[in-house]
Design a protein around this motif. Structure first.
Motif, PDB file in Angstrom:
ATOM      1  N   ALA A  79       0.831  -1.207   0.000  1.00 52.85           N
ATOM      2  CA  ALA A  79       0.000   0.000   0.000  1.00 52.85           C
ATOM      3  C   ALA A  79       0.866   1.256   0.000  1.00 52.85           C
ATOM      4  O   ALA A  79       0.566   2.229  -0.717  1.00 52.85           O
ATOM      5  CB  ALA A  79      -0.927  -0.011   1.221  1.00 52.85           C
ATOM      6  N   CYS A  80       1.937   1.254   0.768  1.00 50.20           N
ATOM      7  CA  CYS A  80       2.826   2.425   0.821  1.00 50.20           C
ATOM      8  C   CYS A  80       3.549   2.639  -0.505  1.00 50.20           C
ATOM      9  O   CYS A  80       3.580   3.751  -1.053  1.00 50.20           O
ATOM     10  CB  CYS A  80       3.845   2.264   1.951  1.00 50.20           C
ATOM     11  N   ILE A  81       4.136   1.578  -1.041  1.00 51.17           N
ATOM     12  CA  ILE A  81       4.878   1.694  -2.300  1.00 51.17           C
ATOM     13  C   ILE A  81       3.967   2.152  -3.417  1.00 51.17           C
ATOM     14  O   ILE A  81       4.279   3.084  -4.168  1.00 51.17           O
ATOM     15  CB  ILE A  81       5.533   0.341  -2.651  1.00 51.17           C
ATOM     16  N   THR A  82       2.811   1.508  -3.536  1.00 55.47           N
ATOM     17  CA  THR A  82       1.874   1.847  -4.611  1.00 55.47           C
ATOM     18  C   THR A  82       1.329   3.261  -4.445  1.00 55.47           C
ATOM     19  O   THR A  82       1.226   4.026  -5.418  1.00 55.47           O
ATOM     20  CB  THR A  82       0.704   0.849  -4.633  1.00 55.47           C
ATOM     21  N   GLY A  83       0.985   3.621  -3.212  1.00 56.83           N
ATOM     22  CA  GLY A  83       0.396   4.935  -2.960  1.00 56.83           C
ATOM     23  C   GLY A  83       1.342   6.079  -3.293  1.00 56.83           C
ATOM     24  O   GLY A  83       0.942   7.077  -3.900  1.00 56.83           O
ATOM     25  N   TYR A  84       2.602   5.937  -2.926  1.00 57.16           N
ATOM     26  CA  TYR A  84       3.551   7.021  -3.170  1.00 57.16           C
ATOM     27  C   TYR A  84       3.976   7.124  -4.635  1.00 57.16           C
ATOM     28  O   TYR A  84       4.422   8.191  -5.083  1.00 57.16           O
ATOM     29  CB  TYR A  84       4.792   6.836  -2.284  1.00 57.16           C
ATOM     30  N   LEU A  85       3.849   6.035  -5.387  1.00 60.27           N
ATOM     31  CA  LEU A  85       4.331   6.040  -6.776  1.00 60.27           C
ATOM     32  C   LEU A  85       3.209   6.056  -7.817  1.00 60.27           C
ATOM     33  O   LEU A  85       3.487   6.069  -9.014  1.00 60.27           O
ATOM     34  CB  LEU A  85       5.217   4.808  -7.022  1.00 60.27           C
ATOM     35  N   MET A 132      -5.595   9.986  -3.603  1.00 60.40           N
ATOM     36  CA  MET A 132      -5.358  10.615  -2.308  1.00 60.40           C
ATOM     37  C   MET A 132      -4.064  11.415  -2.377  1.00 60.40           C
ATOM     38  O   MET A 132      -3.193  11.144  -3.204  1.00 60.40           O
ATOM     39  CB  MET A 132      -5.252   9.542  -1.215  1.00 60.40           C
ATOM     40  N   SER A 133      -3.929  12.357  -1.491  1.00 62.21           N
ATOM     41  CA  SER A 133      -2.694  13.134  -1.436  1.00 62.21           C
ATOM     42  C   SER A 133      -1.574  12.273  -0.893  1.00 62.21           C
ATOM     43  O   SER A 133      -1.801  11.276  -0.226  1.00 62.21           O
ATOM     44  CB  SER A 133      -2.885  14.361  -0.527  1.00 62.21           C
ATOM     45  N   GLY A 134      -0.350  12.682  -1.161  1.00 59.02           N
ATOM     46  CA  GLY A 134       0.799  11.904  -0.709  1.00 59.02           C
ATOM     47  C   GLY A 134       0.833  11.712   0.781  1.00 59.02           C
ATOM     48  O   GLY A 134       1.215  10.659   1.277  1.00 59.02           O
ATOM     49  N   ASP A 135       0.425  12.703   1.539  1.00 59.99           N
ATOM     50  CA  ASP A 135       0.477  12.604   2.998  1.00 59.99           C
ATOM     51  C   ASP A 135      -0.508  11.582   3.533  1.00 59.99           C
ATOM     52  O   ASP A 135      -0.313  11.027   4.620  1.00 59.99           O
ATOM     53  CB  ASP A 135       0.172  13.977   3.632  1.00 59.99           C
ATOM     54  N   ALA A 136      -1.580  11.293   2.786  1.00 54.60           N
ATOM     55  CA  ALA A 136      -2.609  10.365   3.265  1.00 54.60           C
ATOM     56  C   ALA A 136      -2.259   8.908   2.996  1.00 54.60           C
ATOM     57  O   ALA A 136      -2.932   8.013   3.508  1.00 54.60           O
ATOM     58  CB  ALA A 136      -3.946  10.694   2.612  1.00 54.60           C
ATOM     59  N   VAL A 137      -1.222   8.660   2.212  1.00 59.75           N
ATOM     60  CA  VAL A 137      -0.870   7.285   1.860  1.00 59.75           C
ATOM     61  C   VAL A 137      -0.495   6.483   3.103  1.00 59.75           C
ATOM     62  O   VAL A 137      -1.027   5.405   3.354  1.00 59.75           O
ATOM     63  CB  VAL A 137       0.287   7.267   0.839  1.00 59.75           C
ATOM     64  N   LEU A 138       0.440   7.021   3.885  1.00 55.55           N
ATOM     65  CA  LEU A 138       0.880   6.304   5.086  1.00 55.55           C
ATOM     66  C   LEU A 138      -0.275   6.142   6.067  1.00 55.55           C
ATOM     67  O   LEU A 138      -0.439   5.076   6.676  1.00 55.55           O
ATOM     68  CB  LEU A 138       2.035   7.055   5.738  1.00 55.55           C
ATOM     69  N   ARG A 139      -1.074   7.192   6.205  1.00 58.88           N
ATOM     70  CA  ARG A 139      -2.207   7.135   7.136  1.00 58.88           C
ATOM     71  C   ARG A 139      -3.181   6.038   6.732  1.00 58.88           C
ATOM     72  O   ARG A 139      -3.623   5.245   7.583  1.00 58.88           O
ATOM     73  CB  ARG A 139      -2.909   8.499   7.150  1.00 58.88           C
TER      74      ARG A 139
END
Length: 745
Positions: A79-85, A132-139
């Motif tokens: 989820a983190c890798i996919t969300g940020y990229l 989603m925005s980049g900051d919301a990925v980790l959340r």
């Protein structure tokens, strides 16, 4: 089909139990979040619960717990890798290649690893299309993982409260399926049996039972609590499982020449009586299974003692009236059936007692086998994965197809206005399986289920305006979806589509019409992509793999036969080795049958030499049954009928097995001259048979019935006859393999 029993079986099954657990695990947090007005912000939590929960396959506690923890960590990372990229589209293609290949290839480590890989791909698909925005990925990744952790805690708590529940459910299902197998067996005794249809039903039941036994072995033998704990419940459950394995062998080894039976006894009605009684025994087994599942003592439906005594009296009456020195062999065959019925009857009566968890019965608990030999050993060496990086590997070909399907689906979602584009990728991931036949079936079920579910969702929202009623329907749809996910994908697809639409209606009711349209359109697009990729990109057809299953069946049957037959030459019985070879033979036979059944669902042009392969499957089934029958005599009276005259018979049958295996391996020096040789005659048997016929002729049936020679002849002739049948079947298999090799019809 007894629909009442099927309903009772489902209501107390682990499938419904799983569906309810997953549904409540997802809905209860949603209700709490909704109460505090934060549901939309924490929607990833129930999603994490549902996805992580679907990796929870039946098995030992430590394996289930470990797979859930691995799934949580893996999905968080994906989820983190996919969300940020995800906003860098060209990197998304690299992710598809890496994730698609790796998470499809991990299936080489077994079904549990395959489930984790599938869920990781679903998490990738959910995040690749999210805005989603980049900051919301980790959340969101943390919230998703929290949902998975919540399911893990729920699972551990329920396991602590009811540690034996899953075992009872699986064991009960096993007895129900055993009852169905025995019910099919009863069909051979009624007038004008359809042998082909009965055989196909027998094969189907054996495949189901093989899967049940493997799961139960893993749970029972690898769970320290069951193996070493001395509680009455654990001892009874283990005893019932071991009895079920022996009972299945007893059912299989009761194979007879049913054509000869009907020719000899159709006029007497005794076969119909036997068939009715076998049907009663089957009903008793199913009742035992349903009681074990539900946790209540079973109550016998029939007076088995009286019914068996009626069979015994009828047999005695017919024998007294009709047996002569000319048809004595037919009555020997009928006596064998009666002995089998008596044995099964005693086992069924014992199992009825076991459902009451009788402490006296638990004293019979004794594991006399090496546990490590009877459990599946799954290796997790990286070498296994590396060795699969070849076009010869069906797992690698499947990984390539999944990856290519995801690429095509992603391109379609980018360049065409398809609404919820990730639904296309979800459809591709969930439909595509290594076997074409399974992919084809799931494809049809997915499309049909989505359309029916969408229509049901439309009617629900159109006709019902009460949110409470809609919520209840959504709950029932969720329970149905996750209860039927492993047993009926069509019903599961209806449930998933219905609850997704109703869920979206609660979250965003003004766009529900668009959601409904997108669901159907995206699913159809994904199904079309999955079908064409599965059909034309490195397909693996079953006829290209059937040789390895045929060879495995021959190898397993040969080892089983060698182990059993040596007992009649004076070799000491090793019960642990005998049971191990029996298990391997039954598994090999079920795998071969399963492969053939999948072949039936493939395109006609890929159904190569179907008649010959069907004949080989049928003869393999008969071969295992005859060896199992020989095994029964080896364990009970083997030491009483030792004879050097069995040795040349064993050597010749071994040469027949060797010739068959050489044909499959296409060895140049494969010799088939063995089929021209006759099996050596057993002079001792000929002398006994001649003496018995003389007794009957001189003394009459009644007086000669008390002769010691009667029992000796019956057993010895049966044992020798089984050697002859095994030889005949292996010769038939050599002839079938010759036809397959040279293409003759």
């Amino acid at each position: 089909m007894n629909y009442l029993n099927e309903f009772r079986k489902f209501i107390s099954s682990h499938y419904l139990y799983t569906g309810v657990r997953l549904t409540l695990g997802a809905v209860i947090p949603c209700l709490i979040f909704h109460h505090y007005g934060i549901l939309s912000d924490l929607i990833a939590f129930p999603l994490g619960t549902l996805l992580i929960g679907t990796t929870d396959n039946p098995g030992p506690l430590h394996r289930r717990r470990n797979s859930l923890m691995i799934a949580i960590v893996t999905c968080f990372a994906v989820a983190c890798i996919t969300g940020y990229l995800r906003h860098i589209h060209f990197l998304a293609f690299f992710e598809i290649v890496i994730f698609g290949m790796f998470f499809s290839l991990v299936g080489v480590y077994g079904n549990r690893a395959n489930s984790v890989g599938l869920i990781a791909l679903l998490v990738f698909v959910f995040n690749i299309d999210n805005h989603m925005s980049g900051d919301a990925v980790l959340r969101n990744a943390l919230i998703f993982s929290a949902g998975g952790i919540w399911y893990l805690i729920l699972f551990l708590v329920l396991q602590k409260i009811r540690p034996y529940k899953l075992i009872q459910q699986l064991l009960g299902e096993n007895f129900v399926e055993l009852g169905k197998l025995l019910s099919v067996k009863a069909g051979y005794y009624f007038a004008k049996p359809d042998y082909d249809e009965l055989f196909n039903q027998m094969i189907h039941q054996q495949v189901i039972l093989r899967e049940n036994h493997e799961t139960l072995r893993e749970i029972l033998f690898k769970t320290r609590q069951i193996v070493t704990e001395s509680t009455n419940t654990s001892r009874i459950l283990m005893l019932m499982f071991l009895d079920s394995v022996d009972l299945m062998e007893r059912i299989l080894n009761s194979q007879q020449n049913y054509s000869n039976l009907h020719r000899a006894f159709d006029h007497s009605k005794i076969l119909r009586l036997f068939g009715t009684y076998i049907t009663w025994l089957a009903a008793e087994l199913q009742e035992i299974g349903l009681s074990v599942q539900s946790g209540f003592p079973s109550k016998p439906r029939h007076d088995l003692d009286e019914a068996f005594n009626k069979c015994q009296r009828t047999f005695d009456s017919i024998r007294e009236r009709s047996m002569t020195h000319e048809n004595v062999e037919d009555f020997i065959m009928l006596r064998q059936i009666l002995n089998s019925l008596q044995d099964i009857t005693e086992r069924v009566k014992k199992l009825h007692r076991a459902t009451r968890y009788d402490s006296e019965l638990s004293k019979e608990y004794n594991i006399n086998v090496e546990i490590d030999d009877f459990t599946t050993k799954q290796e997790y060496s990286p070498r296994i994965l590396l060795d699969s990086l070849s076009l010869k590997s069906s797992h690698f070909r499947h990984a390539v197809r999944v990856t290519l399907g995801l690429m095509i689906g992603f391109l379609v979602s980018l360049f065409f206005s398809v609404g919820h584009g990730y639904w296309i990728l979800l459809t591709i991931v969930t439909i595509m399986k290594p076997a074409f036949s399974i992919t084809k079936q799931r494809n049809l079920y997915r499309i049909a289920g989505t359309i029916v579910g969408a229509f049901a969702g439309f009617l629900t929202l159109y006709l019902i305006k009460d949110d409470t009623v809609i919520f209840v329907i959504m709950m029932l749809a969720m329970i149905s979806a996750y209860s039927f996910l492993k047993i009926n994908y069509f019903v599961a697809s209806i449930g998933i589509t219905l609850y997704v639409l109703l869920w979206f209606n609660f979250l965003n009711p003004e766009h529900i019409t668009a959601v409904l349209q997108d669901r159907v359109i995206d699913t159809v697009i994904g199904s079309i992509i999955a079908y064409f990729v599965s059909s034309y990109i490195l397909p693996v057809w079953e006829h290209t793999q059937i040789n390895q299953y045929m060879k495995a069946a021959l190898d397993a049957n040969r080892k089983y036969f060698d182990n059993v037959s040596q007992i009649f030459t004076g070799v000491q019985l090793d019960i642990n080795e005998l049971k191990l070879h029996r298990k391997e033979a039954i598994i090999a036979m079920a795998n071969l049958s399963d492969n053939f059944q999948r072949m039936l669902s493939e395109p006609k042009k890929q159904q190569v030499k179907m008649e010959e392969h069907h004949q080989f499957v049928a003869t393999s089934h008969m071969l295992t049954s005859y060896i199992a029958s020989l095994s029964t005599y080896a364990q009970t009276v083997g030491q009483s009928y030792l004879s050097d005259e069995f040795k040349p018979m064993i050597r010749q049958i071994d040469r027949q097995f060797e010739s068959a295996i050489q044909l499959i391996d296409k060895e140049e020096n494969a010799s088939v001259d063995i089929i021209k040789e006759s099996l050596p005659q057993n002079q001792k048997l000929l002398d006994l048979l001649s003496a018995r016929k003389k007794e009957i002729k001189e003394m009459g049936i009644e007086k000669s019935a008390q002769s010691p020679a009667r029992k000796a002849l019956s057993d010895f002739k049966t044992i020798n006859g089984l050697f002859e049948l095994i030889s005949t079947i292996t010769i038939d298999e050599i002839k079938i393999l010759q036809k397959i090799a040279i293409g003759k019809v």
